[in-house]
Design a protein around this motif. Structure first.
Motif, mmCIF file in Angstrom:
data_model
loop_
_atom_site.group_PDB
_atom_site.id
_atom_site.type_symbol
_atom_site.label_atom_id
_atom_site.label_comp_id
_atom_site.label_asym_id
_atom_site.label_seq_id
_atom_site.Cartn_x
_atom_site.Cartn_y
_atom_site.Cartn_z
ATOM 1 N N PRO A 289 1.547 41.734 21.316
ATOM 2 C CA PRO A 289 1.556 42.195 22.709
ATOM 3 C C PRO A 289 0.259 42.940 23.039
ATOM 4 C CG PRO A 289 3.603 42.783 21.601
ATOM 5 C CD PRO A 289 2.681 42.234 20.566
ATOM 6 N N GLY A 290 -0.407 42.511 24.078
ATOM 7 C CA GLY A 290 -1.676 43.122 24.483
ATOM 8 C C GLY A 290 -2.857 42.711 23.631
ATOM 9 N N GLY A 291 -2.698 41.700 22.789
ATOM 10 C CA GLY A 291 -3.770 41.265 21.893
ATOM 11 C C GLY A 291 -4.856 40.490 22.615
ATOM 12 N N SER B 183 -11.305 48.525 18.687
ATOM 13 C CA SER B 183 -10.119 47.898 18.105
ATOM 14 C C SER B 183 -9.549 46.857 19.052
ATOM 15 C CB SER B 183 -9.045 48.950 17.837
ATOM 16 O OG SER B 183 -9.517 49.913 16.947
ATOM 17 N N GLU B 184 -9.122 45.744 18.477
ATOM 18 C CA GLU B 184 -8.449 44.698 19.245
ATOM 19 C C GLU B 184 -7.282 44.183 18.422
ATOM 20 O OE1 GLU B 184 -10.628 41.576 21.186
ATOM 21 O OE2 GLU B 184 -12.504 42.654 20.880
ATOM 22 N N ARG B 185 -6.196 43.883 19.071
ATOM 23 C CA ARG B 185 -5.032 43.316 18.395
ATOM 24 C C ARG B 185 -5.152 41.784 18.353
ATOM 25 N NH1 ARG B 185 -1.540 46.846 16.940
ATOM 26 N NH2 ARG B 185 -1.268 48.807 18.020
ATOM 27 N N ARG C 178 -12.423 40.344 23.292
ATOM 28 C CA ARG C 178 -12.849 41.120 24.467
ATOM 29 C C ARG C 178 -14.220 41.746 24.241
ATOM 30 N NH1 ARG C 178 -11.611 46.486 24.866
ATOM 31 N NH2 ARG C 178 -10.093 46.157 23.226
ATOM 32 N N THR C 179 -14.475 42.273 23.041
ATOM 33 C CA THR C 179 -15.719 43.006 22.807
ATOM 34 C C THR C 179 -16.739 42.268 21.953
ATOM 35 O OG1 THR C 179 -14.722 44.116 20.916
ATOM 36 C CG2 THR C 179 -14.620 45.245 23.036
#
Length: 119
Positions: A107-109, A100-102, A60-61
């Motif tokens: 879940p939600g990664g 932070s990213e999972r 995402r980032t």
């Protein structure tokens, strides 16, 4: 006449004889991948990740992230390019920070590692 394997060993192709940190890092990653193979899309699974290693992937980032094994999440460098609404339009600068990213399988990664870069 020398065999091709001796020539390649001496010149450094296919690994060579020299022991280097990048080769050791790749060896550790490959051992883990032997027991926990990549997913069908090429994503490295959570059990195969090395703590403190940087990975290239999609997120995402950003495309590069650091794996934190203790918290089971990636740390990426995020950039916020919009300015503070209280001071707009006076100050227009970019602000960077750790995000932070999972893992994509969590879940939600949102980060999917595909290649190890450095430790």
């Amino acid at each position: 006449m020398e065999s091709i394997s001796l020539i390649l060993t001496r010149t450094g192709r296919k690994g060579g004889l020299r022991r280097t940190e990048p080769k050791a890092l790749n060896a550790r990653q490959n051992i883990r991948l032997r027991w926990h193979p990549r997913d069908k899309d090429g994503t490295i699974p959570i059990p195969a990740l090395l703590d403190g290693a940087w990975y290239r992937g999609t997120g995402r980032t950003g495309p590069v992230a650091l794996w934190d094994d203790e918290r089971e999440m990636f740390r990426t460098v995020g950039v916020r390019s919009w300015s503070d609404p209280h001071t707009y339009p006076r100050i227009r600068r970019r602000i960077t920070g750790m995000k932070s990213e999972r893992h994509i399988s969590s879940p939600g990664g949102t980060f999917a590692p595909t290649e190890i870069l450095a430790l």
